[in-house]
Design an enzyme around this catalytic site. Structure first.
Site, mmCIF file in Angstrom:
data_model
loop_
_atom_site.group_PDB
_atom_site.id
_atom_site.type_symbol
_atom_site.label_atom_id
_atom_site.label_comp_id
_atom_site.label_asym_id
_atom_site.label_seq_id
_atom_site.Cartn_x
_atom_site.Cartn_y
_atom_site.Cartn_z
ATOM 1 N N LYS A 184 -14.803 -4.269 8.061
ATOM 2 C CA LYS A 184 -14.761 -5.032 6.786
ATOM 3 C C LYS A 184 -13.953 -6.108 6.348
ATOM 4 O O LYS A 184 -14.179 -7.182 5.802
ATOM 5 C CB LYS A 184 -14.662 -4.096 5.684
ATOM 6 C CG LYS A 184 -13.341 -3.158 5.434
ATOM 7 C CD LYS A 184 -12.394 -3.941 4.541
ATOM 8 C CE LYS A 184 -10.945 -3.232 4.568
ATOM 9 N NZ LYS A 184 -10.115 -3.928 3.509
ATOM 10 N N TRP B 272 0.794 -1.013 -0.103
ATOM 11 C CA TRP B 272 0.108 -0.028 -0.123
ATOM 12 C C TRP B 272 0.863 1.117 0.074
ATOM 13 O O TRP B 272 0.635 2.341 -0.676
ATOM 14 C CB TRP B 272 -1.065 -0.003 1.218
ATOM 15 C CG TRP B 272 -2.044 0.928 1.078
ATOM 16 C CD1 TRP B 272 -2.638 1.862 2.065
ATOM 17 C CD2 TRP B 272 -2.879 1.338 0.073
ATOM 18 N NE1 TRP B 272 -3.570 2.372 1.802
ATOM 19 C CE2 TRP B 272 -3.834 2.161 0.450
ATOM 20 C CE3 TRP B 272 -2.792 0.798 -1.149
ATOM 21 C CZ2 TRP B 272 -4.724 2.770 -0.505
ATOM 22 C CZ3 TRP B 272 -3.895 1.673 -2.112
ATOM 23 C CH2 TRP B 272 -4.842 2.379 -1.770
ATOM 24 N N GLY C 288 -10.785 3.370 2.007
ATOM 25 C CA GLY C 288 -11.885 3.234 1.008
ATOM 26 C C GLY C 288 -11.595 1.975 0.076
ATOM 27 O O GLY C 288 -10.642 1.330 0.393
#
Length: 346
Positions: free
Chosen positions: A207, A20, A152
């Site tokens: 999530k 990332w 996101g």
């Protein structure tokens, strides 16, 4: 109105050269002079000379303009001559406290007071059940006044490939939201702004846990109806916990709630879903993790459940995931226990 800085006057420093961190450094090169700090000297040297990260996203070429360093003093000096700057913490939750300590001890005081700091990690800290902003507050306090979170629905690989993505930057400070947008909003990368740090962080954490549950169902071949039910009821769990912690209800129907949940629960690049699939197919967690697969949902599931129980929040899917991960409950049995719960109003 203060004019926006020109691309060359904005300096972005990314701490952490994982997937990332590398992907965001790649994206920031469109708008700013960018450097990534890597702990490993060979990684920094390879990025500078070969324009590739030898450990993460190895097959994706990086912009020749992207700089890399394994030297903290050199990395922080990169910010000194910029008219505006931004620090992105590209480290996982487990390394947040250490990374914030590095900032406190090595970044000059003037930069600490003026440079926005953005983190990208998702999850609850394993031992303390703290969210990332709570870690930042505990270590940095008022030393670094301008902070926020970037989150996101995004896979690092697709961001590094330049494929379309929409992300949210959340902060109480307009300068953080503005600086992040100036650094990253370009081409196929869209940045949306929010004030809801807590809601964005809870969405990013939960999530991953729900994605493990969906993976388990897929590994058991329970069908798409079961997956849709888990996503929907998982969203309800996420929202209950997020609201109890002070998040905004609208956040959970947006990019960092529903959007990130759908991506992580259904996407083949999702490591959390892959862990769940392997569990559903009968593999044990130790074997799965020993293969080199890491997933933030495994690290934060128990912490999330601990936080929920402290607030008297019902989290049946999270409880089922924890039972499979840590209590040796067979995946099919955990699903059966979920299905045997009494009917209730939605």
């Amino acid at each position: 109105m203060t004019p926006a800085p020109s691309p060359l006057s904005l300096h972005v420093l990314v701490l952490g050269a994982g997937s990332w961190g590398t992907a965001l450094a790649h994206a920031a090169c469109n708008n700013a002079q960018t450097m990534v700090w890597a702990r490993d000297p060979d990684t920094a040297r390879h990025i500078n000379q070969q324009h590739r990260n030898p450990r993460y996203l190895q097959d994706i070429p990086l912009p020749p303009a992207l700089l890399a360093s394994d030297n903290l003093e050199q990395a922080f000096a990169f910010l000194q001559d910029a008219s505006s700057s931004l620090i992105i913490l590209g480290t996982p939750v487990a390394a947040m406290e250490q990374t914030c300590t590095i900032l406190r001890e090595h970044l000059p005081a003037a930069n600490l007071q003026t440079t926005p700091v953005l983190w990208t990690c998702k999850g609850f800290e394993q031992k303390t059940a703290r969210l990332p902003h709570e870690v930042v507050q505990a270590v940095l306090g008022e030393i670094v006044p301008y902070t926020g979170v970037l989150s996101g629905p995004s896979f690092a690989r697709e961001v590094a490939q330049g494929l379309p993505v929409a992300l949210t930057v959340a902060s109480r400070h307009e300068c953080v939201r503005t600086q992040a947008t100036q650094a990253l909003h370009a081409g196929n990368t869209r940045i949306y702004r929010s004030h809801d740090v807590v809601g964005v962080e809870v969405g990013g954490a939960m999530k991953n846990v729900i994605a493990i549950a969906c993976g388990i169902a897929d590994g058991l071949a329970l069908g798409m109806n079961a997956r849709a039910a888990l996503i929907t009821r998982g969203l309800a769990e996420m929202s209950r916990l997020g609201l109890a912690l002070g998040g905004d209800a609208t956040t959970f129907s947006g990019l960092t709630g529903l959007g990130d949940l759908v991506l992580t629960a259904t996407g083949d690049l999702s490591r959390n879903r892959q862990v769940g699939v392997a569990l559903g197919q009968g593999q044990d967690l130790e074997t799965i993790l020993s293969s080199g697969m890491t997933a933030e949902g495994v690290r934060c599931a128990h912490a999330a459940l601990t936080r929920a129980r402290g607030l008297n929040i019902d989290m049946p899917i999270t409880e089922a995931v924890c039972a499979v991960l840590f209590d040796g409950v067979p995946a099919l049995q955990a699903v059966s226990l979920l299905l045997s719960r009494e009917s209730r109003s939605e």
